[in-house]
Design a protein around this motif. Structure first.
Motif, PDB file in Angstrom:
ATOM      1  N   PRO A   1       0.836  -1.218   0.000  1.00 53.34           N
ATOM      2  CA  PRO A   1       0.000   0.000   0.000  1.00 53.34           C
ATOM      3  C   PRO A   1       0.863   1.257   0.000  1.00 53.34           C
ATOM      4  O   PRO A   1       1.792   1.378   0.809  1.00 53.34           O
ATOM      5  N   ILE A   2       0.553   2.176  -0.892  1.00 51.50           N
ATOM      6  CA  ILE A   2       1.370   3.378  -1.000  1.00 51.50           C
ATOM      7  C   ILE A   2       1.323   4.203   0.273  1.00 51.50           C
ATOM      8  O   ILE A   2       2.286   4.887   0.635  1.00 51.50           O
ATOM      9  N   GLN A   3       0.171   4.125   1.016  1.00 50.06           N
ATOM     10  CA  GLN A   3       0.072   4.889   2.248  1.00 50.06           C
ATOM     11  C   GLN A   3       1.072   4.417   3.304  1.00 50.06           C
ATOM     12  O   GLN A   3       1.441   5.183   4.195  1.00 50.06           O
ATOM     13  N   ARG A   4       1.509   3.151   3.205  1.00 51.94           N
ATOM     14  CA  ARG A   4       2.445   2.610   4.187  1.00 51.94           C
ATOM     15  C   ARG A   4       3.867   3.122   3.972  1.00 51.94           C
ATOM     16  O   ARG A   4       4.697   3.022   4.869  1.00 51.94           O
ATOM     17  N   ARG A   5       4.151   3.675   2.800  1.00 52.59           N
ATOM     18  CA  ARG A   5       5.495   4.160   2.534  1.00 52.59           C
ATOM     19  C   ARG A   5       5.887   5.261   3.528  1.00 52.59           C
ATOM     20  O   ARG A   5       7.030   5.321   3.979  1.00 52.59           O
ATOM     21  N   GLY A   6       4.926   6.128   3.837  1.00 52.01           N
ATOM     22  CA  GLY A   6       5.206   7.202   4.778  1.00 52.01           C
ATOM     23  C   GLY A   6       5.572   6.669   6.149  1.00 52.01           C
ATOM     24  O   GLY A   6       6.471   7.204   6.822  1.00 52.01           O
ATOM     25  N   THR A   7       4.899   5.601   6.587  1.00 50.83           N
ATOM     26  CA  THR A   7       5.205   5.000   7.889  1.00 50.83           C
ATOM     27  C   THR A   7       6.610   4.415   7.893  1.00 50.83           C
ATOM     28  O   THR A   7       7.380   4.607   8.844  1.00 50.83           O
ATOM     29  N   VAL A   8       6.960   3.704   6.833  1.00 48.79           N
ATOM     30  CA  VAL A   8       8.295   3.114   6.738  1.00 48.79           C
ATOM     31  C   VAL A   8       9.364   4.200   6.768  1.00 48.79           C
ATOM     32  O   VAL A   8      10.377   4.098   7.483  1.00 48.79           O
ATOM     33  N   ASP A   9       9.145   5.278   6.011  1.00 51.49           N
ATOM     34  CA  ASP A   9      10.119   6.367   5.964  1.00 51.49           C
ATOM     35  C   ASP A   9      10.262   7.030   7.333  1.00 51.49           C
ATOM     36  O   ASP A   9      11.377   7.323   7.779  1.00 51.49           O
TER      37      ASP A   9
ATOM     38  N   LEU B   1       4.492  10.572  -1.872  1.00 47.28           N
ATOM     39  CA  LEU B   1       4.706   9.172  -1.549  1.00 47.28           C
ATOM     40  C   LEU B   1       5.146   8.346  -2.756  1.00 47.28           C
ATOM     41  O   LEU B   1       5.619   7.219  -2.590  1.00 47.28           O
ATOM     42  N   ARG B   2       4.996   8.892  -3.941  1.00 49.17           N
ATOM     43  CA  ARG B   2       5.386   8.183  -5.152  1.00 49.17           C
ATOM     44  C   ARG B   2       6.824   8.503  -5.579  1.00 49.17           C
ATOM     45  O   ARG B   2       7.307   7.946  -6.572  1.00 49.17           O
ATOM     46  N   LEU B   3       7.492   9.386  -4.828  1.00 50.48           N
ATOM     47  CA  LEU B   3       8.879   9.716  -5.130  1.00 50.48           C
ATOM     48  C   LEU B   3       9.802   8.594  -4.678  1.00 50.48           C
ATOM     49  O   LEU B   3       9.423   7.753  -3.857  1.00 50.48           O
ATOM     50  N   PRO B   4      11.044   8.540  -5.170  1.00 49.41           N
ATOM     51  CA  PRO B   4      12.018   7.547  -4.691  1.00 49.41           C
ATOM     52  C   PRO B   4      12.252   7.697  -3.187  1.00 49.41           C
ATOM     53  O   PRO B   4      12.160   8.801  -2.629  1.00 49.41           O
ATOM     54  N   GLY B   5      12.575   6.591  -2.521  1.00 50.41           N
ATOM     55  CA  GLY B   5      12.728   6.565  -1.070  1.00 50.41           C
ATOM     56  C   GLY B   5      13.649   7.629  -0.507  1.00 50.41           C
ATOM     57  O   GLY B   5      13.282   8.335   0.443  1.00 50.41           O
ATOM     58  N   PRO B   6      14.877   7.814  -1.033  1.00 53.15           N
ATOM     59  CA  PRO B   6      15.772   8.834  -0.470  1.00 53.15           C
ATOM     60  C   PRO B   6      15.178  10.231  -0.493  1.00 53.15           C
ATOM     61  O   PRO B   6      15.401  11.025   0.426  1.00 53.15           O
TER      62      PRO B   6
END
Length: 256
Positions: A11-19, A148-153
């Protein structure tokens, strides 16, 4: 018959939590595990529901108490910027996680309650309920979804804002945070989570256990709370005094 494994998109929303968790792990936090006697607060909330037919959010009550405690201890409502200066805020903007429906799924999204130290308990409660039933315009805006769709760094640079530009972090994400793990199971229990905030309250469960009241033993309800502080900004003694004031307000109970 052998089970069938499945693979589905993350889920794309979870990317923010991971970051956020990855960047928060770089800080020097201190954690205080405390119990608040919420017997009286719980009773008054139940009485209000029976009398009026409408409930009152326990989260709203905690936010109200937190904001009042920070008004008495403003040095906790602060950040250290990239120049080593302490930036102290007058308004207490509280980030809470509210459950709402997005694309047919019930998920938790962040919502910032602005100037909670100047608000009534009822207005905080009404705002939380409105955020649960409608799309949130704060951290879940179109710009945030695009980020949230940008690369992780690149995404993780956002979570360095508290140390780089505290005032910009306040405008986007508030000054303090309240998150809950109490729904994971019945009874007491603490949760410790990394955070990018100078202060975060992680709310655990409520346990019923014996307590001492006027020299007599009687059943009481105790709420488990973890108070996490950025040790670069807040020392142990001021943190202890703040938690003691918060405990007083919760157990009064303030606003109820």
């Amino acid at each position: 018959m052998a089970g069938r494994d499945t693979t589905e998109p993350f889920p794309i929303q979870r990317r923010g939590t991971v970051d956020a968790m990855r960047m928060a792990g770089r800080r020097s936090d201190i954690h205080g595990l405390v119990e608040f006697d919420v017997t009286e607060a719980s009773a008054r909330i139940r009485d209000r529901r029976e009398e009026t037919g409408t409930g009152l959010s326990f989260t709203a009550f905690l936010v109200c108490c937190l904001a009042r405690a920070l008004a008495d201890h403003p040095h906790v409502n602060a950040y250290r910027d990239w120049r080593g200066r302490i930036v102290r805020f007058d308004d207490v903007d509280v980030m809470v996680i509210v459950e709402t429906e997005i694309d047919g799924n019930r998920i938790g999204v962040p919502h910032v309650i602005r100037a909670a130290n100047r608000r009534s308990l009822e207005s905080i409660h009404d705002e939380i309920r409105a955020a649960q039933t409608g799309p949130d315009g704060g951290l879940q805006s179109g710009a945030a979804d695009l980020a949230l769709r940008l690369p992780g760094p690149l995404r993780r640079l956002f979570f360095r804002l508290p140390q780089w530009f505290p005032r910009r972090w306040k405008r986007i994400a508030g000054t303090v945070a309240v998150t809950s793990v109490g729904m994971f199971g019945a009874g007491g229990g603490w949760g410790i989570t990394p955070t990018n905030y100078t202060l975060q309250l992680t709310v655990g469960g409520i346990a019923r256990k014996p307590g001492i009241v006027d020299g007599e033993i009687e059943p009481r309800e105790y709420l488990s709370v973890t108070a996490t502080f950025d040790h670069d900004v807040v020392d142990g003694a001021p943190a202890t005094r703040f938690v003691q004031r918060l405990k007083e307000l919760v157990e009064e109970p303030a606003g109820l």
